[in-house]
Design a protein around this motif. Structure first.
Motif, short mmCIF file in Angstrom:
data_model
loop_
_atom_site.label_atom_id
_atom_site.label_comp_id
_atom_site.label_asym_id
_atom_site.label_seq_id
_atom_site.Cartn_x
_atom_site.Cartn_y
_atom_site.Cartn_z
N GLU A 675 0.84 -1.19 0.00
CA GLU A 675 0.00 0.00 0.00
C GLU A 675 0.88 1.24 0.00
N GLY A 676 0.37 2.31 -0.54
CA GLY A 676 1.08 3.58 -0.54
C GLY A 676 0.10 4.70 -0.79
N GLY A 677 0.46 5.89 -0.33
CA GLY A 677 -0.49 6.97 -0.53
C GLY A 677 0.00 8.31 -0.06
N TYR A 678 -0.95 9.22 -0.02
CA TYR A 678 -0.72 10.62 0.33
C TYR A 678 -1.74 11.02 1.38
N GLN A 679 -1.29 11.81 2.36
CA GLN A 679 -2.20 12.27 3.42
C GLN A 679 -1.96 13.75 3.66
N ILE A 680 -3.06 14.48 3.87
CA ILE A 680 -2.98 15.90 4.18
C ILE A 680 -3.84 16.19 5.40
N ARG A 681 -3.30 17.01 6.29
CA ARG A 681 -4.03 17.42 7.48
C ARG A 681 -3.74 18.89 7.73
N THR A 682 -4.73 19.73 7.51
CA THR A 682 -4.63 21.15 7.83
C THR A 682 -5.85 21.50 8.67
N PRO A 683 -5.87 22.67 9.27
CA PRO A 683 -7.06 23.05 10.06
C PRO A 683 -8.35 23.08 9.25
N PHE A 684 -8.24 23.21 7.92
CA PHE A 684 -9.44 23.35 7.10
C PHE A 684 -9.65 22.21 6.12
N VAL A 685 -8.61 21.45 5.82
CA VAL A 685 -8.71 20.35 4.88
C VAL A 685 -7.98 19.14 5.44
N ARG A 686 -8.61 18.01 5.38
CA ARG A 686 -7.91 16.77 5.70
C ARG A 686 -8.36 15.71 4.70
N GLY A 687 -7.43 14.84 4.36
CA GLY A 687 -7.77 13.83 3.37
C GLY A 687 -6.71 12.75 3.28
N ARG A 688 -7.08 11.70 2.57
CA ARG A 688 -6.16 10.58 2.35
C ARG A 688 -6.45 9.95 1.00
N LEU A 689 -5.39 9.60 0.29
CA LEU A 689 -5.49 8.86 -0.96
C LEU A 689 -4.54 7.67 -0.86
N THR A 690 -5.09 6.45 -0.96
CA THR A 690 -4.30 5.24 -0.79
C THR A 690 -4.56 4.28 -1.94
N ALA A 691 -3.48 3.73 -2.48
CA ALA A 691 -3.59 2.63 -3.44
C ALA A 691 -3.07 1.37 -2.76
N TYR A 692 -3.73 0.24 -3.01
CA TYR A 692 -3.35 -1.00 -2.35
C TYR A 692 -3.41 -2.17 -3.33
N TYR A 693 -2.60 -3.18 -3.02
CA TYR A 693 -2.58 -4.42 -3.80
C TYR A 693 -2.32 -5.55 -2.82
N THR A 694 -3.20 -6.57 -2.82
CA THR A 694 -3.04 -7.72 -1.93
C THR A 694 -3.35 -8.98 -2.71
N SER A 695 -2.44 -9.94 -2.61
CA SER A 695 -2.69 -11.24 -3.24
C SER A 695 -2.78 -12.30 -2.15
N PHE A 696 -3.77 -13.18 -2.30
CA PHE A 696 -3.97 -14.31 -1.40
C PHE A 696 -3.77 -15.58 -2.22
N GLU A 697 -2.92 -16.46 -1.74
CA GLU A 697 -2.67 -17.72 -2.45
C GLU A 697 -2.86 -18.91 -1.53
N ASP A 698 -3.34 -20.00 -2.12
CA ASP A 698 -3.53 -21.28 -1.42
C ASP A 698 -4.52 -21.18 -0.28
N GLN A 699 -5.60 -20.44 -0.51
CA GLN A 699 -6.70 -20.45 0.44
C GLN A 699 -7.51 -21.73 0.29
N THR A 700 -8.26 -22.07 1.33
CA THR A 700 -9.15 -23.22 1.28
C THR A 700 -10.53 -22.80 1.75
N ASN A 701 -11.53 -23.56 1.35
CA ASN A 701 -12.90 -23.26 1.77
C ASN A 701 -13.70 -24.55 1.81
N LEU A 702 -14.47 -24.71 2.88
CA LEU A 702 -15.33 -25.89 3.05
C LEU A 702 -16.78 -25.44 3.03
#
Length: 925
Positions: A675-702
């Motif tokens: 994950e990576g991103g940008y964050q801003i926090r000021t008295p009048f503006v706050r925000g966050r922009l995040t990009a993420y990538y997650t891979s799951f391998e060899d899961q099982t399900n019954l």
């Protein structure tokens, strides 16, 4: 030394070495929070420097301390959860600690229950085999209480359509309660209902987002939440409230008393509530729940605090189920519920969930030396979760929406019209016929020879053909956890811990109600067709007691334990420099599980009784990240995690009800998250922009299901399941004026299957696979159950006259229903032309329609006397009264292989509640 060990430890070693000779000129500040009106200290409040990542939480005596702050001018902001209480201008000087002294707060401006009690509430479906008691209101409030703008808005605005942050299940988020991990050991998920109805004492929470580090645990890829309910962290107050709603429950009474820290260092917190509805939003459902809580603290000196906390939430809920489009159309109601019927003029639900898991936690906090703390906790939990269901033998299927009873099943147009007319005009025709069960059972005189395994023992009476059974999952849990946090130097902070957890989950079913009969015969009704001779061992649930006659309260059918043991150790370092922050950490986990059978099943006499073999897994997790400070108010950040995970015990046994047999291909799940991103926090503006990538391998399900064609109960096992979750999270809030704020949130995800998993099917009564390791053609299918596109625009007005109103507009899209893997194996397409219309109907995955929902929430507070306040809150959801919004659903686990027709067993759906409200009034003194 292994390569994995080197990779895990070397980055941490070099960062520690570098920190030992690094130096940065910074300052700090301290202060104490005090209730202005009553002149008493306030604990558990978050204090932060606006526009920065510097923050702290006030201790039991109201004090706080923040260090390693760059010199300059800041605005100190004081929060209680997501509610801003006060702002104070501060000046940080190099090499000095600024003491702000006592900071007085006026608590009239808000109600501590405001953000937790009035969130959107939805009803999740529960399969018959889940042991968790889910309370979505509590989950939404945990998200909404986060200081992170995206999570706070997602928890409030997106809950109505079952939104999951980044598409993760709750097993990938870490939940801590008073220093004890609360994720279920058998399936990894969080059982939110354990603390339902205890809103008043859940105020002190700490949350992390994604991969960011936490002091309280080595959190998972979904972040973590730590709830602190110690009495010394609760406000000194008495609070009484009443809530009225048309949702899951209609009425809620709640009372809480907190003494604060008394002379002698004692503190006591007590809370209790009652939530109930004789009839919920869905007809035939009901809700009846109590909650209790007690926490006692003893502060021995400034270095030692001992706490004992006890809580529980006994509850009963009449459940509702999903329906097909045909049943919704015939009943004229998108909330048609097939689980109930009239008995003696009163509504009776056949699916009642009954849960109670009392929990005891003993916790010790020790400040070893200045800025080094050790927290140690042990817990014990023993409870029950049961859900009732109809069972029948040699009798007509009692489910009113059974597909053979619907107009679409018959080819006789005249008969179909008669059935359709009955459904539309006779409510009794579409509900459970309780009277018929009693009528049938009281006319079923039967003699059972050699009953209960006793030669010559004949039992004569009415053998029930219909009964109400209760499927039980009764956990006994012991946990130990210790953790430390130490500020080693002005730039280095270390955290770590050790933990051990033990679970024994008793799984069995018992006779709840014989419905007018005298006994029920404990044999395998699915095998009775093939082995009609009662002397056959293959019919017996327990061959040690053949032909067992079961009466109300008796265990029958199956009885086994799932045992899980888990130990973990972790360490983490955080390093703060003028322009860069770093963190790195690692965790080792050892997991073992096995099955203990208490019945010698007739199908598996040599593989069902006693202990199975033990499965053991050694796993690791490592994560690291960095933050670049563009300025004191803007940041760039990036983090990464790689981990292996033991398979869940719930998915390990191929047919746990009847035998020990394990999946022969059990292996670790592998997870890579970036994950990576940008964050801003000021008295009048706050925000966050995040990009993420997650891979799951060899899961099982019954997957457990009943094969209607084979007349057999079976399990469908999936392995080599791989998925990828990637997307963008964006949140922005602009303070237009001192009283008006505008916020926007966007979640744009793409969650898909990246493999063709292998499927095997087995029946409860056979050692042979029906088929084994057949590929399932779902590569590039979308992950079901959560919208992948969610947008929200919100307006918030806070009046200086102590009232507020929030309005949000929400858009959802890309929600797919759960699919039947059996329809995606090669046999399902035999003799069907590739890419023909029929081929596409069989293979395609159903996407629900996009939806727009509007919510409003407001409140007002009054001071009636010194230290006495009244709070009124009202929340209205789905203002557009959209009753055709599908919130989830699933394809039935049956498929018509004879005709290759996917519509023989149509999909089932859940719909969002129409316009609904939650109102509460509270008196605090």
């Amino acid at each position: 030394m292994s390569n994995s060990f080197k990779i895990t430890t070397l980055p941490l070693f070099f960062l520690l070495a570098f920190s030992s000779f690094s130096f940065s000129q910074t300052g700090g500040l301290t202060g104490q929070l005090v209730d202005k009106e009553l002149n008493r200290t306030l604990s558990g409040f978050e204090v932060s420097l606006d526009g920065t990542l510097y923050s702290a939480v006030s201790s039991w005596n109201g004090t706080f301390e923040i260090n390693n702050i760059e010199a300059g001018s800041y605005l100190l902001t004081i929060f209680d959860r997501d509610i801003k209480l006060k702002e104070v201008a501060v000046q940080i000087i190099d090499g000095e600690i600024t003491d702000l002294g006592a900071i007085e707060l006026e608590l009239i401006t808000f109600d501590q229950g405001r953000s937790a009690s009035n969130l959107p509430i939805i009803e999740l479906d529960e399969t018959d085999f889940e042991s968790s008691d889910i309370d979505v209101q509590d989950y939404s409030s945990l998200l909404a209480a986060s200081r992170d703008l995206f999570n706070a808005r997602a928890g409030f605005a997106f809950g109505q359509r079952r939104f999951r942050v980044r598409g993760y299940d709750s097993e990938y988020s870490t939940m801590m309660f008073n220093g004890i991990p609360m994720n279920d050991l058998e399936n990894g998920r969080v059982v939110w209902g354990i603390w339902g109805g205890l809103n008043d004492v859940m105020r002190a929470r700490t949350s992390t987002v994604g991969l960011e580090p936490a002091e309280f645990a080595f959190t998972d890829i979904g972040g973590g939440t730590s709830i602190d309910t110690r009495a010394s962290q609760q406000w000194q107050q008495t609070r009484i409230s009443y809530a009225f709603s048309n949702r899951s429950y209609h009425h809620r009474l709640m009372a809480t008393h907190n003494t604060g820290v008394l002379p002698g260092g004692w503190a006591l917190s007590l809370s209790a509530s009652r939530r109930y509805a004789e009839g919920g939003y869905v007809e035939g459902s009901f809700y009846d729940a109590y909650s209790y809580f007690a926490s006692l603290d003893k502060i021995f000196d400034n270095n030692h605090t001992l706490n004992l906390t006890v809580f529980g939430t006994p509850s009963k809920r009449g459940r509702s189920g999903a329906g097909t489009l045909e049943t919704y159309e015939l009943s004229g109601d998108n909330y048609y519920n097939s689980f109930w019927g009239f008995q003696n003029g009163e509504k009776r639900n056949s699916r009642v969930a009954d849960a109670h898991r009392p929990t005891f936690i003993l916790r010790h906090d020790w400040e070893v030396i200045n800025r080094t703390q050790i927290t140690t906790a042990i817990s014990y939990q023993k409870g029950r979760y049961g859900t009732t269901a109809l069972d029948w033998n040699n009798a007509r299927d009692p489910r009113p929406d059974y597909y053979r009873y619907l107009p679409s099943y018959t080819d006789d147009l005249g008969l179909a019209e008669i059935i359709r007319d009955e459904w539309k005009n006779n409510p009794a025709a579409r509900q459970i016929d309780w009277d018929n069960f009693y009528f049938t059972n009281r006319r079923s005189l039967t003699s059972i020879e050699n009953a209960n395994g006793l030669e010559g023992n004949t039992v004569t009476g009415n053998r029930s053909k219909y009964i109400l059974e209760e499927r039980r999952f009764d956990p006994t849990i012991f946990a130990f956890n210790t953790q430390f946090n130490s500020v080693v130097s002005r730039i280095t902070k270390l955290s770590g811990g050790l933990g051990y957890q033990s679970l024994t989950n008793e799984s069995y079913k018992l006779v709840d109600d014989l419905l007018g009969g005298d006994f029920y015969l404990d044999i395998d009704r699915f095998a009775e067709r093939d082995f009609s001779d009662l002397d056959s061992d293959r019919l017996q649930s327990d061959i040690r007691t053949p032909n067992r006659v079961a009466t109300e309260g008796d265990v029958f059918g199956y009885n086994y334990d799932i045992n899980v043991r888990k130990a973990n150790a972790w360490i983490q370092g955080e390093f703060e420099f003028r322009r860069m922050n770093y963190f790195a950490g690692a965790q080792l986990t050892n997991t073992s599980f096995w099955r203990t059978g208490y019945m010698q099943n007739g199908h598996f006499p040599d593989n069902s009784l006693g202990d199975s073999e033990k499965s053991n897994f050694l796993n690791y997790s490592a994560k690291a990240g960095a933050t670049y400070k563009i300025s004191g108010r803007q940041y760039l950040y990036a983090s990464a995690n790689f981990q292996t995970r033991a398979p869940q015990a719930r998915n390990a046994f191929l047919s746990p009800r009847t035998n020990h047999r394990l999946n022969p291909s059990l292996e670790d799940e592998k997870v890579l998250s970036l994950e990576g991103g940008y964050q801003i926090r000021t008295p009048f503006v706050r925000g966050r922009l995040t990009a993420y990538y997650t891979s799951f391998e060899d899961q099982t399900n019954l997957i457990a299901f009943y094969n209607d064609i084979e007349r057999a109960f079976g399990f469908y096992f999936l392995e080599e399941l791989n998925t990828v979750h990637q997307g963008i999270e964006a949140a922005l809030e602009v303070k237009v004026s001192p009283t008006l704020s505008v916020s926007g949130v966007a979640a744009l995800g793409y969650y898909h299957y990246s493999s063709r998993p292998l499927a095997s099917q087995i029946q409860d009564r056979s050692e042979d696979f029906i088929f084994e390791k057949e590929p399932i053609y779902i590569e590039n299918f979308l992950v079901p159950g959560t919208p992948m596109t969610a947008l929200s625009l919100g307006f918030s007005y806070n009046s200086p006259n102590f009232w507020f109103i929030n309005l949000d507009f929400n858009y959802f899209d890309d929600l797919f229903i759960d699919f039947n893997p059996d329809r995606r194996r090669a046999a399902a397409f035999d003799l069907v032309e590739y890419q023909s219309e029929q081929w596409n109907r069989i293979h395609r995955q159903e996407k629900t329609d996009a939806a727009v929902m509007v919510n409003a929430f407001g409140g007002k507070s009054w001071r009636v006397a010194r230290g006495k306040f009244i709070y009124l809150n009202i929340g209205v959801n789905n203002l557009l009264n959209a009753k055709d919004v599908i919130t989830g659903g699933f394809e039935q686990r049956r498929y018509n292989f004879r005709d290759r027709d996917p519509d023989t067993f149509p999909n089932r759906y859940y719909y969002a509640q129409g316009i609904n409200f939650f109102s509460s009034i509270a008196y605090r003194f």
